[in-house]
Design an enzyme around this catalytic site. Structure first.
Site, PDB file in Angstrom:
ATOM      1  N   HIS A 205     101.195 -32.731  49.068  1.00 54.26           N
ATOM      2  CA  HIS A 205     100.387 -31.669  48.447  1.00 54.26           C
ATOM      3  C   HIS A 205      99.316 -31.225  49.303  1.00 54.26           C
ATOM      4  CE1 HIS A 205     100.991 -33.438  44.470  1.00 54.26           C
ATOM      5  NE2 HIS A 205     101.090 -34.494  45.019  1.00 54.26           N
TER       6      HIS A 205
ATOM      7  N   HIS B 134      94.587 -40.041  42.721  1.00 54.71           N
ATOM      8  CA  HIS B 134      96.135 -39.257  43.067  1.00 54.71           C
ATOM      9  C   HIS B 134      95.435 -37.616  43.421  1.00 54.71           C
ATOM     10  CE1 HIS B 134      99.894 -37.718  42.229  1.00 54.71           C
ATOM     11  NE2 HIS B 134     100.538 -38.559  42.216  1.00 54.71           N
ATOM     12  N   PRO B 135      96.401 -37.076  44.385  1.00 54.65           N
ATOM     13  CA  PRO B 135      95.976 -35.985  44.930  1.00 54.65           C
ATOM     14  C   PRO B 135      96.773 -34.672  44.118  1.00 54.65           C
ATOM     15  CG  PRO B 135      97.804 -36.769  46.016  1.00 54.65           C
ATOM     16  CD  PRO B 135      97.245 -37.656  45.154  1.00 54.65           C
ATOM     17  N   CYS B 136      97.262 -34.885  43.244  1.00 53.94           N
ATOM     18  CA  CYS B 136      98.153 -33.729  42.592  1.00 53.94           C
ATOM     19  C   CYS B 136      97.517 -32.406  42.352  1.00 53.94           C
ATOM     20  CB  CYS B 136      99.065 -34.129  41.423  1.00 53.94           C
ATOM     21  SG  CYS B 136      98.071 -34.579  40.140  1.00 53.94           S
ATOM     22  N   ARG B 137      96.074 -32.521  42.084  1.00 60.26           N
ATOM     23  CA  ARG B 137      95.435 -31.293  41.945  1.00 60.26           C
ATOM     24  C   ARG B 137      94.233 -30.958  42.674  1.00 60.26           C
ATOM     25  NH1 ARG B 137      99.042 -28.062  39.779  1.00 60.26           N
ATOM     26  NH2 ARG B 137     100.119 -29.378  37.889  1.00 60.26           N
TER      27      ARG B 137
END
Length: 314
Positions: free
Chosen positions: A206, A257-260
């Site tokens: 990411h 969570h780092p997805c965004r």
């Protein structure tokens, strides 16, 4: 759970074959290269001595990071209150602040001043971002840090979530079974002080920082997953918090969570630049940790700064 396993497998495979970012895109995309992560981490450690670099387990070291700067950590961070009590008090005082009302969505501040006490502050001074370590309950609503109104274009992490990449229920505990896990009484009406070790790793896939949490009760017994979620904003507890293997330490840890993260940071940087402030990459982690404070508002980690975010455009 099957979708989560497929995603984890895909991400792990992709990281093995993908190269590291060589061109800066922190203003354009809100992401960091591995060298920019080191630059921002060095600045955080310099300005906030409670944070330090760690090498982690030798077998887990990433070749694209210096051996002695694999991740950042701050230990024994106090958490004096549960999030639910703060949210209830805040709603009674004036309700949650909707920081971005575009498309009927918004980043909800769960730990700021009530709407009727809103104050404007000038941007680019980091004094507006100053928070004393022992007074996190007095944090102002996020737009006031940027010199704006409550409806400024600040994003909601929920607007960027991909449910396929997140886990809502995971039987895993935070550590292997040979650790003692805390079980706090539910009805003794005693305020129990918890502490957290907070680490920040670099997520190669990411291209953003990633926060990991390890919680302890008053006797230093590890908190189980459900107790940790009590210290996470209820808007995010079962949506953006996952239980996964730490990339540098043994065992399972709670992680945001780092997805965004990149998309949210891009939005924040856009707001700053729209006000004539040219953000500098070495200040990235201070903004990132302020954004994280909306997710873990009662964990009193240090991200205080007393200097400008960047240069002011003329």
């Amino acid at each position: 759970m099957a979708l989560k396993q497929i995603y984890d497998s895909y991400k792990s495979t992709a990281e093995r074959f993908m190269g590291v970012r060589t061109k800066s895109a922190f203003k354009e995309k809100g992401v960091l290269s591995n060298t920019e992560f080191i630059t921002a981490g060095d600045n955080l450690v310099s300005k906030c001595p409670t944070w330090s670099w760690e090498a982690g387990e030798p077998s887990k070291r990433k070749s694209f990071l210096p051996a002695d700067k694999q991740f950042l950590i701050t230990r024994n961070v106090p958490c004096l209150r549960r999030v639910i009590s703060v949210e209830e008090e805040y709603e009674a005082a004036g309700g949650e602040v909707l920081l971005d009302n575009d498309d009927n969505g918004g980043w909800v501040a769960t730990h700021g001043k009530p709407k009727e006490n809103k104050q404007e502050e000038n941007l680019p001074s980091m004094d507006a971002l100053d928070i004393s370590k022992g007074n996190k309950g007095g944090i102002k609503s996020i737009p006031s840090y940027f010199g704006g109104e409550e409806d400024d274009d600040i994003p909601d992490i929920e607007d960027f979530e991909d449910s396929d990449n997140l886990v809502e229920s995971d039987p895993a505990t935070l550590q292997p079974p040979y650790f003692v896990v805390a079980h706090e009484p539910e009805d003794d009406n005693i305020l129990r002080t918890r502490t957290y070790d907070i680490s920040i790793t670099y997520d190669k896939y990411h291209q953003t920082p990633r926060v990991w949490l390890t919680g302890y009760d008053e006797s230093r017994s590890l908190l189980n997953r459900e107790l940790v979620l009590e210290d996470v904003s209820q808007d995010h507890a079962h949506k953006t918090v996952t239980i996964e293997d730490h990339p540098h330490l043994p065992g399972k840890h709670a992680s945001i969570h780092p997805c965004r993260h990149g998309a949210v940071m891009k939005k924040i940087l856009d707001v700053l630049m729209s006000r004539g402030v040219e953000p500098e990459v070495d200040k990235y982690l201070f903004l990132f940790l302020k954004f994280m404070a909306s997710v873990i508002p009662t964990i009193e980690y240090d991200y205080t700064m007393d200097f400008d975010l960047g240069s002011t455009s003329h």
